[in-house]
Design an enzyme around this catalytic site. Structure first.
Site, short mmCIF file in Angstrom:
data_model
loop_
_atom_site.label_atom_id
_atom_site.label_comp_id
_atom_site.label_asym_id
_atom_site.label_seq_id
_atom_site.Cartn_x
_atom_site.Cartn_y
_atom_site.Cartn_z
N ARG A 130 1.46 7.06 -8.03
CA ARG A 130 0.62 7.24 -6.84
C ARG A 130 -0.59 6.32 -6.96
O ARG A 130 -1.18 6.19 -8.04
CB ARG A 130 0.14 8.69 -6.72
CG ARG A 130 1.21 9.69 -6.30
CD ARG A 130 1.68 9.50 -4.86
NE ARG A 130 2.61 10.53 -4.43
CZ ARG A 130 3.94 10.44 -4.52
NH1 ARG A 130 4.51 9.35 -4.99
NH2 ARG A 130 4.70 11.42 -4.09
N GLU A 140 -2.32 3.82 1.73
CA GLU A 140 -1.04 3.26 2.17
C GLU A 140 -0.93 3.49 3.66
O GLU A 140 -1.19 4.61 4.10
CB GLU A 140 0.13 3.96 1.46
CG GLU A 140 0.19 3.63 -0.01
CD GLU A 140 1.29 4.36 -0.76
OE1 GLU A 140 2.16 4.98 -0.09
OE2 GLU A 140 1.29 4.33 -1.99
N HIS A 153 5.79 1.16 -1.31
CA HIS A 153 6.20 2.52 -1.70
C HIS A 153 7.70 2.72 -1.43
O HIS A 153 8.09 3.53 -0.59
CB HIS A 153 5.36 3.57 -0.96
CG HIS A 153 5.37 4.91 -1.65
ND1 HIS A 153 4.32 5.80 -1.58
CD2 HIS A 153 6.31 5.51 -2.41
CE1 HIS A 153 4.62 6.90 -2.27
NE2 HIS A 153 5.83 6.74 -2.78
C1 GLV Z 1 7.97 9.47 -3.72
O1 GLV Z 1 6.97 8.88 -3.87
C2 GLV Z 1 8.27 10.73 -4.32
O2 GLV Z 1 7.38 11.37 -4.90
O3 GLV Z 1 9.42 11.16 -4.22
#
Ligand code: GLV
Length: 332
Positions: A238, A267, A286
């Site tokens: 993250r 993001e 992401h």
């Molecule tokens: C994506 O970022 C997840 O946590 O699955």
């Protein structure tokens, strides 16, 4: 028994909606864009079950708008978008999607390692910009990944899958976790060290830890300064785990060699963000779990969690199982 009202916050394939449809009234936001907050709050009013994504903030405000809510199924393994304590206080179950995205996310994490070390983003931009000059024996050099040291911060399922890939590259793998990861040590020869040692000794520092109060801003100037000037930082977890302003300075000033990021803060990353001015920062939007098969598996698991819960069974992947009835299902 009252009929359930199911709210889905994004356009999902019919094979997922088909799992939910027999369970009650289905109210699906039919768009590929994030549902506007006010619309979500409005829809939450009748919701018994909510199937949502990491883009939705599930907090006290939402819960106040959702007096009937019994279950939130997050289509992600991470759930930093959810105030779990607030849900638990109200007896609302949270489920996530662990396991089904492990290998896919590990593939991407390894791709990030390679992309940074071999300057793939920079090279691709050069080709497209017509700057591909004559072949040079000492032009466009990167770093070897094979036989290098990989340091994994937060070695869980995905870290283990990355460590397996690293074995194929003859890498030495260090990791830093609160507890010992027996399988990583016994089967893969990974070595548990403290964070400072990991930062000092690794050629590639890979962040895979969840975002929480302890890990927010975990990597900032002092930590970046511990890293080798030849090392790379990779974030597949993250964005807010890394102090991005500090990372920018470290990359600009050669404190570290490069960074590869699948996640940023915020993001999407605005085009004005200084990280985008740097050639030694590789950024993708992401996409850790973004393959067709895996995204279908994640959404299916979220839907199955709701289906099990509403039928009085224990859902496969609860985050706060303490709110479940002894039989495992809904308390409604
Ligand atoms: C994506 O970022 C997840 O946590 O699955």
């Amino acid at each position: 028994m009252p009929t359930s009202h199911l709210v889905v916050t994004r356009n999902l394939p019919e094979e997922i909606l088909g799992i939910l449809r027999p369970l009650g009234t289905l109210d699906a936001w039919e768009s590929d864009d994030t549902i506007p907050r006010q619309m979500l709050l409005q829809k939450a009013h009748l919701a018994t079950a909510l199937l949502c994504l990491v883009t939705e903030r599930i907090d006290e405000e939402l819960l106040v708008h959702a007096p009937q809510l019994r279950i939130v199924a997050n289509v992600a393994v991470g759930y930093d978008n959810v105030d779990v304590a607030a849900l638990t206080r109200r007896g609302v179950l949270l489920t996530n999607t662990p396991g089904v995205l492990t290998e896919t996310t590990a593939d991407l994490a390894f791709a990030l390692i390679l992309a940074g070390a071999r300057r793939l983003g920079e090279g691709e931009r050069m080709v497209r910009e017509g700057k591909w000059g004559p072949w040079k024996p000492f032009g466009f050099l990167g770093r070897d990944v094979h036989h290098a040291t990989l340091g994994i911060i937060g070695l869980g399922r995905i870290g283990l899958a990355v460590a397996k890939r690293a074995q194929g590259f003859d890498m030495r793998v260090l990791y830093c976790n609160r507890g010992r990861q027996a399988e990583a040590e016994d089967k893969l020869g990974c070595q548990r060290v403290d964070l400072d040692t990991l930062l000092r000794e690794s050629d590639f520092v890979l962040i895979l830890t969840p975002l929480n109060a302890e890990t927010r801003g975990l990597i900032s100037t002092p930590q970046l300064r511990l890293m080798k000037p030849s090392a790379y930082l990779i974030n597949a977890a993250r964005g807010p785990i890394v102090d991005q302003a500090a990372l920018y300075l470290a990359l600009r000033d050669g404190v570290i060699a490069g960074a590869s990021l699948d996640v940023t803060d915020p993001e999407p990353l605005p085009l004005t963000d200084p990280l985008l001015t740097l050639d030694n920062c590789f950024i993708v939007p992401h996409v850790g779990s973004a393959t067709i098969a895996t995204r279908i598996r994640m959404a299916t698991l979220a839907a199955e969690n709701i289906a099990a819960f509403l039928s009085g069974h224990r859902p496969p992947t609860p985050v706060n199982p303490e709110v479940l009835m002894p039989g495992g299902g809904a308390n409604c």
